[in-house]
Design a protein around this motif. Sequence first.
Motif, PDB file in Angstrom:
ATOM      1  N   ARG A  27       0.887  -1.123   0.016  1.00  0.00           N
ATOM      2  CA  ARG A  27      -0.014  -0.061   0.095  1.00  0.00           C
ATOM      3  C   ARG A  27       0.993   1.207   0.075  1.00  0.00           C
ATOM      4  O   ARG A  27       0.597   2.141  -0.701  1.00  0.00           O
ATOM      5  CB  ARG A  27      -0.924   0.047   1.319  1.00  0.00           C
ATOM      6  N   GLY A  28       2.120   1.151   0.533  1.00  0.00           N
ATOM      7  CA  GLY A  28       2.771   2.352   0.875  1.00  0.00           C
ATOM      8  C   GLY A  28       3.833   2.589  -0.323  1.00  0.00           C
ATOM      9  O   GLY A  28       4.142   3.824  -0.589  1.00  0.00           O
ATOM     10  N   CYS A  29       3.765   1.522  -1.299  1.00  0.00           N
ATOM     11  CA  CYS A  29       4.868   1.953  -2.330  1.00  0.00           C
ATOM     12  C   CYS A  29       4.379   2.867  -3.389  1.00  0.00           C
ATOM     13  O   CYS A  29       5.351   3.746  -3.733  1.00  0.00           O
ATOM     14  CB  CYS A  29       4.942   0.536  -3.230  1.00  0.00           C
ATOM     15  N   ALA A  30       3.172   3.068  -3.709  1.00  0.00           N
ATOM     16  CA  ALA A  30       2.737   4.213  -4.291  1.00  0.00           C
ATOM     17  C   ALA A  30       2.819   5.567  -4.093  1.00  0.00           C
ATOM     18  O   ALA A  30       3.330   6.336  -4.745  1.00  0.00           O
ATOM     19  CB  ALA A  30       1.342   3.794  -4.884  1.00  0.00           C
ATOM     20  N   GLY A  31       2.678   5.691  -2.690  1.00  0.00           N
ATOM     21  CA  GLY A  31       2.770   6.892  -1.929  1.00  0.00           C
ATOM     22  C   GLY A  31       4.422   7.249  -1.923  1.00  0.00           C
ATOM     23  O   GLY A  31       4.804   8.552  -2.319  1.00  0.00           O
ATOM     24  N   ILE A  32       5.226   6.211  -2.035  1.00  0.00           N
ATOM     25  CA  ILE A  32       6.671   6.723  -1.761  1.00  0.00           C
ATOM     26  C   ILE A  32       7.181   7.151  -3.253  1.00  0.00           C
ATOM     27  O   ILE A  32       7.934   8.035  -3.349  1.00  0.00           O
ATOM     28  CB  ILE A  32       7.511   5.230  -1.309  1.00  0.00           C
ATOM     29  N   VAL A  33       6.600   6.313  -4.219  1.00  0.00           N
ATOM     30  CA  VAL A  33       6.983   6.911  -5.515  1.00  0.00           C
ATOM     31  C   VAL A  33       6.537   8.204  -6.090  1.00  0.00           C
ATOM     32  O   VAL A  33       7.174   9.108  -6.631  1.00  0.00           O
ATOM     33  CB  VAL A  33       6.637   5.912  -6.562  1.00  0.00           C
ATOM     34  N   ARG A  34       5.270   8.428  -5.678  1.00  0.00           N
ATOM     35  CA  ARG A  34       4.682   9.702  -5.610  1.00  0.00           C
ATOM     36  C   ARG A  34       5.629  10.941  -5.246  1.00  0.00           C
ATOM     37  O   ARG A  34       5.779  11.894  -5.845  1.00  0.00           O
ATOM     38  CB  ARG A  34       3.282   9.818  -5.143  1.00  0.00           C
ATOM     39  N   ASP A  35       6.051  10.636  -3.934  1.00  0.00           N
ATOM     40  CA  ASP A  35       6.780  11.495  -3.150  1.00  0.00           C
ATOM     41  C   ASP A  35       8.183  11.712  -3.863  1.00  0.00           C
ATOM     42  O   ASP A  35       8.732  12.944  -3.906  1.00  0.00           O
ATOM     43  CB  ASP A  35       7.098  11.111  -1.827  1.00  0.00           C
ATOM     44  N   GLN A  36       8.650  10.645  -4.155  1.00  0.00           N
ATOM     45  CA  GLN A  36      10.135  10.532  -4.754  1.00  0.00           C
ATOM     46  C   GLN A  36      10.080  11.349  -6.088  1.00  0.00           C
ATOM     47  O   GLN A  36      11.072  11.995  -6.516  1.00  0.00           O
ATOM     48  CB  GLN A  36      10.793   9.111  -4.947  1.00  0.00           C
ATOM     49  N   ARG A  37       9.040  10.965  -6.815  1.00  0.00           N
ATOM     50  CA  ARG A  37       8.968  11.608  -8.381  1.00  0.00           C
ATOM     51  C   ARG A  37       8.921  13.172  -8.029  1.00  0.00           C
ATOM     52  O   ARG A  37       9.757  13.812  -9.042  1.00  0.00           O
ATOM     53  CB  ARG A  37       7.493  10.961  -9.043  1.00  0.00           C
ATOM     54  N   GLU A  38       8.170  13.666  -7.123  1.00  0.00           N
ATOM     55  CA  GLU A  38       8.104  15.058  -6.931  1.00  0.00           C
ATOM     56  C   GLU A  38       9.270  15.649  -6.681  1.00  0.00           C
ATOM     57  O   GLU A  38       9.919  16.701  -7.133  1.00  0.00           O
ATOM     58  CB  GLU A  38       6.949  15.247  -5.988  1.00  0.00           C
ATOM     59  N   ILE A  39      10.089  14.898  -5.663  1.00  0.00           N
ATOM     60  CA  ILE A  39      11.428  15.558  -5.141  1.00  0.00           C
ATOM     61  C   ILE A  39      12.388  15.261  -6.468  1.00  0.00           C
ATOM     62  O   ILE A  39      13.284  16.441  -6.525  1.00  0.00           O
ATOM     63  CB  ILE A  39      12.069  14.658  -3.955  1.00  0.00           C
ATOM     64  N   TYR A  40      12.651  14.220  -7.236  1.00  0.00           N
ATOM     65  CA  TYR A  40      13.413  14.253  -8.151  1.00  0.00           C
ATOM     66  C   TYR A  40      13.286  15.072  -9.275  1.00  0.00           C
ATOM     67  O   TYR A  40      14.143  15.493 -10.047  1.00  0.00           O
ATOM     68  CB  TYR A  40      13.900  12.610  -8.660  1.00  0.00           C
ATOM     69  N   LEU A  41      12.235  15.510  -9.900  1.00  0.00           N
ATOM     70  CA  LEU A  41      11.768  16.321 -10.826  1.00  0.00           C
ATOM     71  C   LEU A  41      11.695  17.750 -10.445  1.00  0.00           C
ATOM     72  O   LEU A  41      11.673  18.602 -11.319  1.00  0.00           O
ATOM     73  CB  LEU A  41      10.427  15.875 -11.363  1.00  0.00           C
ATOM     74  N   ASP A  42      11.989  18.074  -8.938  1.00  0.00           N
ATOM     75  CA  ASP A  42      12.041  19.273  -8.706  1.00  0.00           C
ATOM     76  C   ASP A  42      13.289  19.924  -8.426  1.00  0.00           C
ATOM     77  O   ASP A  42      13.946  19.383  -7.334  1.00  0.00           O
ATOM     78  CB  ASP A  42      10.984  19.695  -7.526  1.00  0.00           C
ATOM     79  N   GLU A  43      14.077  20.483  -9.176  1.00  0.00           N
ATOM     80  CA  GLU A  43      15.572  20.683  -9.048  1.00  0.00           C
ATOM     81  C   GLU A  43      15.706  21.642  -7.837  1.00  0.00           C
ATOM     82  O   GLU A  43      16.866  21.458  -7.103  1.00  0.00           O
ATOM     83  CB  GLU A  43      16.003  21.553 -10.247  1.00  0.00           C
ATOM     84  N   ASN A  44      14.926  22.102  -7.447  1.00  0.00           N
ATOM     85  CA  ASN A  44      14.987  22.956  -6.171  1.00  0.00           C
ATOM     86  C   ASN A  44      14.569  22.312  -4.722  1.00  0.00           C
ATOM     87  O   ASN A  44      14.599  22.984  -3.701  1.00  0.00           O
ATOM     88  CB  ASN A  44      14.085  24.445  -6.111  1.00  0.00           C
ATOM     89  N   SER A  45      14.365  21.228  -4.767  1.00  0.00           N
ATOM     90  CA  SER A  45      13.812  20.332  -3.575  1.00  0.00           C
ATOM     91  C   SER A  45      14.762  20.254  -2.710  1.00  0.00           C
ATOM     92  O   SER A  45      16.045  20.051  -2.778  1.00  0.00           O
ATOM     93  CB  SER A  45      13.258  19.007  -3.840  1.00  0.00           C
TER      94      SER A  45
END
Length: 214
Positions: A27-45
Amino acid sequence: MTTGGALVDGVQISLGSFLDYVRSTPRGCAGIVRDQREIYLDENSMAWAFYGPFRAALRRAVSSSDAVEVIASAVRQARPVQQPHFRELHAGFERWWRRVEVTGVPMFSGRWSIGGLAVTISERSSLAVRHPDGRTEVVLPYLKEPELGADTANLALRVLERAMPVLRPGATPMVLDLRRGKPLRLRRNANRAELDALLAAEAAKYLTHWTAVA
């Protein structure tokens, strides 16, 4: 070597991020990837900055004449929100450090790729140490709160092992569950073919989640 993000023909993430994913619940995997995607694609994160000072202190500590003080200094300089975590990590480091006699040595960054996923191992988030008998290990520090199980650690260890010719030729892998001061290593009789199959499945699953949350 970049820490992660979208590639022209795939996805690149750090080994720490991949470890967070494989140790999660279905259940948690999709949420982890969603968060990681936002982090990785945001150069200012700034998401990577929380443990950054502690990781830097670890690299300095293993080559210092007073490793415990180097870590203690990082705790004293931590922001209030970091303090309780850094104190736990400091205590775990001391437990581990009292049992070993190692010295920091150089390593390089590298990556392991399968399908469209590239998993990076950075010299900024890992370290290499030499034992008195000359053995060397490349160490991935695990800093999170949940205890790391051997089955999950074995997947990270296999990734390190596969990348070792680039990271530090001749070294062996180790994951250090730092809050508990617990080193985790691959057994000599570990079924590497089985681990590779599991890694392939996890990589495919990660990419499926990455696409699904786009």
